[in-house]
Design a protein around this motif. Structure first.
Motif, mmCIF file in Angstrom:
data_model
loop_
_atom_site.group_PDB
_atom_site.id
_atom_site.type_symbol
_atom_site.label_atom_id
_atom_site.label_comp_id
_atom_site.label_asym_id
_atom_site.label_seq_id
_atom_site.Cartn_x
_atom_site.Cartn_y
_atom_site.Cartn_z
ATOM 1 N N THR A 16 0.814 -1.230 0.000
ATOM 2 C CA THR A 16 0.000 0.000 0.000
ATOM 3 C C THR A 16 0.841 1.270 0.000
ATOM 4 O O THR A 16 0.309 2.358 0.207
ATOM 5 N N ILE A 17 2.162 1.125 -0.205
ATOM 6 C CA ILE A 17 3.039 2.298 -0.151
ATOM 7 C C ILE A 17 2.574 3.378 -1.121
ATOM 8 O O ILE A 17 2.600 4.578 -0.830
ATOM 9 N N ASN A 18 2.124 2.981 -2.301
ATOM 10 C CA ASN A 18 1.698 3.946 -3.316
ATOM 11 C C ASN A 18 0.186 4.171 -3.320
ATOM 12 O O ASN A 18 -0.331 4.856 -4.202
ATOM 13 N N VAL A 19 -0.529 3.581 -2.347
ATOM 14 C CA VAL A 19 -1.982 3.775 -2.269
ATOM 15 C C VAL A 19 -2.257 5.075 -1.513
ATOM 16 O O VAL A 19 -1.861 5.241 -0.364
ATOM 17 N N MET A 20 -2.920 6.012 -2.161
ATOM 18 C CA MET A 20 -3.204 7.324 -1.573
ATOM 19 C C MET A 20 -4.697 7.553 -1.326
ATOM 20 O O MET A 20 -5.074 8.573 -0.757
ATOM 21 N N ARG A 21 -5.570 6.623 -1.749
ATOM 22 C CA ARG A 21 -7.006 6.864 -1.733
ATOM 23 C C ARG A 21 -7.708 5.748 -0.945
ATOM 24 O O ARG A 21 -7.323 4.579 -1.015
ATOM 25 N N TYR A 22 -8.735 6.149 -0.174
ATOM 26 C CA TYR A 22 -9.503 5.183 0.604
ATOM 27 C C TYR A 22 -10.967 5.617 0.617
ATOM 28 O O TYR A 22 -11.261 6.803 0.854
ATOM 29 N N GLU A 23 -11.881 4.674 0.362
ATOM 30 C CA GLU A 23 -13.307 4.965 0.341
ATOM 31 C C GLU A 23 -14.023 4.119 1.397
ATOM 32 O O GLU A 23 -13.652 2.973 1.630
ATOM 33 N N PHE A 24 -15.008 4.727 2.038
ATOM 34 C CA PHE A 24 -15.840 3.960 2.965
ATOM 35 C C PHE A 24 -17.256 4.534 2.969
ATOM 36 O O PHE A 24 -17.481 5.681 2.555
ATOM 37 N N ILE A 25 -18.197 3.725 3.434
ATOM 38 C CA ILE A 25 -19.607 4.112 3.486
ATOM 39 C C ILE A 25 -19.992 4.365 4.941
ATOM 40 O O ILE A 25 -19.780 3.520 5.811
ATOM 41 N N PHE A 26 -20.513 5.561 5.194
ATOM 42 C CA PHE A 26 -20.971 5.949 6.526
ATOM 43 C C PHE A 26 -22.457 5.576 6.632
ATOM 44 O O PHE A 26 -23.326 6.283 6.132
ATOM 45 N N SER A 43 -28.683 14.862 20.368
ATOM 46 C CA SER A 43 -29.111 14.719 21.765
ATOM 47 C C SER A 43 -27.928 14.800 22.733
ATOM 48 O O SER A 43 -28.019 15.420 23.795
ATOM 49 N N LYS A 44 -26.784 14.148 22.378
ATOM 50 C CA LYS A 44 -25.639 14.146 23.286
ATOM 51 C C LYS A 44 -24.644 15.264 22.998
ATOM 52 O O LYS A 44 -23.796 15.563 23.817
ATOM 53 N N GLY A 45 -24.727 15.858 21.825
ATOM 54 C CA GLY A 45 -23.786 16.915 21.461
ATOM 55 C C GLY A 45 -22.701 16.434 20.524
ATOM 56 O O GLY A 45 -22.047 17.244 19.860
ATOM 57 N N PHE A 46 -22.457 15.122 20.419
ATOM 58 C CA PHE A 46 -21.424 14.602 19.519
ATOM 59 C C PHE A 46 -21.675 13.122 19.254
ATOM 60 O O PHE A 46 -22.399 12.445 20.002
ATOM 61 N N HIS A 47 -21.042 12.619 18.198
ATOM 62 C CA HIS A 47 -21.052 11.185 17.897
ATOM 63 C C HIS A 47 -19.826 10.885 17.046
ATOM 64 O O HIS A 47 -19.547 11.579 16.053
ATOM 65 N N SER A 48 -19.057 9.865 17.450
ATOM 66 C CA SER A 48 -17.813 9.521 16.758
ATOM 67 C C SER A 48 -17.985 8.206 16.013
ATOM 68 O O SER A 48 -18.589 7.259 16.537
ATOM 69 N N TYR A 49 -17.430 8.130 14.791
ATOM 70 C CA TYR A 49 -17.522 6.915 13.973
ATOM 71 C C TYR A 49 -16.172 6.671 13.293
ATOM 72 O O TYR A 49 -15.574 7.598 12.727
ATOM 73 N N SER A 50 -15.678 5.428 13.381
ATOM 74 C CA SER A 50 -14.425 5.051 12.718
ATOM 75 C C SER A 50 -14.678 3.835 11.845
ATOM 76 O O SER A 50 -15.375 2.901 12.252
ATOM 77 N N SER A 51 -14.083 3.837 10.653
ATOM 78 C CA SER A 51 -14.177 2.671 9.778
ATOM 79 C C SER A 51 -13.161 1.635 10.240
ATOM 80 O O SER A 51 -12.400 1.848 11.197
ATOM 81 N N GLU A 52 -13.099 0.507 9.561
ATOM 82 C CA GLU A 52 -12.171 -0.550 9.957
ATOM 83 C C GLU A 52 -10.732 -0.107 9.726
ATOM 84 O O GLU A 52 -10.440 0.751 8.898
ATOM 85 N N LEU A 97 -4.119 3.000 9.972
ATOM 86 C CA LEU A 97 -4.997 4.033 10.508
ATOM 87 C C LEU A 97 -6.458 3.654 10.296
ATOM 88 O O LEU A 97 -6.780 2.728 9.553
ATOM 89 N N SER A 98 -7.327 4.413 10.979
ATOM 90 C CA SER A 98 -8.783 4.253 10.846
ATOM 91 C C SER A 98 -9.385 5.584 10.431
ATOM 92 O O SER A 98 -9.501 6.497 11.246
ATOM 93 N N PRO A 99 -9.757 5.755 9.152
ATOM 94 C CA PRO A 99 -10.481 6.963 8.760
ATOM 95 C C PRO A 99 -11.884 6.936 9.366
ATOM 96 O O PRO A 99 -12.446 5.869 9.631
ATOM 97 N N GLY A 100 -12.457 8.075 9.576
ATOM 98 C CA GLY A 100 -13.810 8.130 10.123
ATOM 99 C C GLY A 100 -14.366 9.535 10.071
ATOM 100 O O GLY A 100 -13.819 10.424 9.410
ATOM 101 N N VAL A 101 -15.481 9.737 10.796
ATOM 102 C CA VAL A 101 -16.114 11.053 10.861
ATOM 103 C C VAL A 101 -16.490 11.339 12.311
ATOM 104 O O VAL A 101 -16.612 10.427 13.139
ATOM 105 N N TYR A 102 -16.674 12.613 12.594
ATOM 106 C CA TYR A 102 -17.065 13.057 13.939
ATOM 107 C C TYR A 102 -18.232 14.021 13.784
ATOM 108 O O TYR A 102 -18.108 15.047 13.104
#
Length: 521
Positions: free
Chosen positions: A375-385, A397-406, A415-420
């Motif tokens: 994966t040295i030359n792999v620069m792109r990663y896609e995931f479905i939220f 309701s809580k003010g925040f929610h954290s989500y990480s992909s595999e 690493l684990s890409p995700g959203v907050y």
């Protein structure tokens, strides 16, 4: 010196006057000289006046050429106005700006030009160049010019020619054929001494510019010598890489030999990778130096024509260096890709040897290293939220929610890409999130993790997308090499998407978002 010459031109357009109105033929228009008054009357000061009778030379400032109300007569017999006199101050006295002669203030003689004397002198009308031949006292000039003069002109709206205002209608009726006036030139006569002064100043200025330009050219040449040294060092590094790879590929070693050399091979691979990483910095420095040299070249191209040939030669050198840099960059990229492929094959072969000798955990570790290296030359990663609505409600309701992909390997980093999701007022914002984990080839990577990340939300139709760039700060605590298992997860508060906007524009489909990460070089 340019400023002084401009003052001389102003002094060559100065004032004059006499008491009773008379009418003289146009042949006298060339008589007299223009002067600029200072300190006499508001309606006459700083406007050029042509005097019929010459003004005595001792009334004119020898430095700036203005006709002042008050003059000072120096011991060296030069005459100055008050403004020029105040610029002659030295520590222990004063010095003439024309010949450098020093004098004491009490040795200078102040003289006054009586106002009535000047206002009584005869002058030409300011519209002389437009055909007015009136000669009158300086005291009456302003009244005549504003109220009685019939030679005020304007520009024709059709042909832009100069026409007397009294003839504009007739000029337009003649279809711009008649009543055009030729404005008489008021170009100033410059004495031979003044021209000599100007030429000396211009020559001195050109000599100074030539010295500065030569210094710049020397600096550019020195920079290119240093850049050439960088290129030699990089060439040697590439040759070292090629020899190392060649040695790894020649010969058919037995399985026992490959097993015994596997550790040495991995260490050599890492050493070569570190060499490439070190020289990558030198390449960036070389690129910056070339860009600076090109900027210097553009500045040098603006100098006088006599240096054009030298600058053309220098530009050719810069172009050659730029072409060499581009060619070298392509060679380096090809070598890096070849190196990566061969390293992958070498490590995979070592993994196979270890599989035959050791089973279980070591085999799995070898496969993970092979995966990470691939994966040295792999620069792109896609995931479905997925579950977008439920997570949005939870964040609201809580003010925040954290989500990480595999966990995944991207450019060798584990690493684990995700959203907050974060509540802000009545809206929920979506931020990009990242968490770094300990990887199997961390010792071969550059730390801290400092790549910028381009985050894009893809529309289900694939016809459009929303994208923003996360500029990585490189904080060691968050992006340094993980020591235990994982670093603390973090999100970028400066990059966000409003969930409401994404829903309204159709990016959310079947309660999920399509998100793409791309590491920027």
């Amino acid at each position: 010196m340019t400023e002084r010459w401009q003052l001389f031109e102003v002094s060559a357009e100065q004032f004059a006057g006499v008491s009773q109105s008379t009418y003289v033929p146009s042949a006298m228009a060339s008589q007299g000289k223009r002067h600029t008054l200072c300190g006499f009357a508001e309606e006459l000061d700083w406007r050029p006046l042509r005097f019929v009778e010459p003004i005595p030379a001792h009334r004119i400032c020898d430095a700036c050429g203005v006709l002042p109300r008050v003059t000072v007569f120096l011991p060296c017999r030069h005459v100055l106005c008050k403004s020029c006199y105040e610029q002659c101050v030295l520590d222990d006295g004063r010095a003439c700006p024309l010949d450098g002669g020093q004098f004491l203030p009490e040795d200078a003689e102040w003289r006054d030009f009586p106002l009535q004397n000047l206002l009584g002198r005869k002058v030409k009308c300011w519209n002389e160049e437009r055909g007015c031949n009136m000669v009158l006292a300086a005291s009456e000039l302003n009244k005549h010019f504003c109220n009685d003069c019939d030679h005020h002109s304007t520009s024709c709206p059709n042909c832009s020619e100069t026409v007397l205002r009294s003839n504009v209608a007739a000029h337009l009726q003649s279809k711009c054929q008649d009543y055009v006036i030729a404005v008489r030139s008021t170009a100033l006569e410059k004495s031979d001494s003044d021209r000599k002064i100007m030429m000396v100043a211009l020559n001195a200025n050109f000599d100074l510019r030539m010295v500065e330009m030569k210094e710049r050219l020397d600096e550019v040449i020195s920079d290119h010598i240093a850049q050439n040294d960088h290129l030699i060092n990089l060439s040697r590094a590439i040759n070292t890489v090629k020899e190392t790879l060649l040695q790894r590929s020649i010969g058919n070693s037995t399985l026992d030999q490959r097993a015994s050399q596997s550790t040495v091979t991995l260490s050599s691979v890492r050493a070569v990778e570190e060499t490439l990483t070190d020289h990558r910095g030198e390449v960036r420095m070389l690129s910056a130096a070339i860009a600076y040299s090109i900027k210097e070249l553009k500045e040098c191209l603006e100098v006088p024509k006599r240096t054009v040939n030298k600058l053309k030669m220098l530009k050719e050198i810069c172009d050659c260096v730029k072409d060499l840099w581009e060619a070298f960059g392509k060679v380096l990229d090809d070598a890096a890709r070849t190196f990566s492929r061969k390293c992958t094959g070498s490590v995979a072969g070592n993994g196979e040897v270890k599989d035959t000798e050791k089973q279980g955990g070591q085999s799995a570790m070898s496969k993970e290293k092979e995966l990470a290296l691939s994966t040295i030359n792999v620069m792109r990663y896609e995931f479905i939220f997925k579950g977008c609505k439920a997570m949005k409600d939870d964040a609201y309701s809580k003010g925040f929610h954290s989500y990480s992909s595999e966990k995944s390997y991207i450019s060798g980093y584990h690493l684990s890409p995700g959203v907050y999701l974060r509540k802000e007022g009545d809206h929920v914002l979506l931020h990009p999130r990242i968490q770094l984990h300990k990887g199997v080839i961390d010792e071969c990577l550059q730390w801290p993790f400092s790549q910028n990340i381009q985050v894009a939300v893809i529309h289900p139709s694939q016809s459009k997308q929303c994208q923003k760039v996360w500029k990585n700060s490189g904080v060691l605590k968050l992006y340094g090499r993980p020591q235990e298992t994982s670093n603390v997860g973090c999100y970028c508060d400066t990059v966000s998407f409003r969930i409401d906007d994404l829903e309204r524009e159709g990016y959310v489909a079947e309660d999920k978002l399509h998100i793409v990460w791309e590491l920027l070089a």
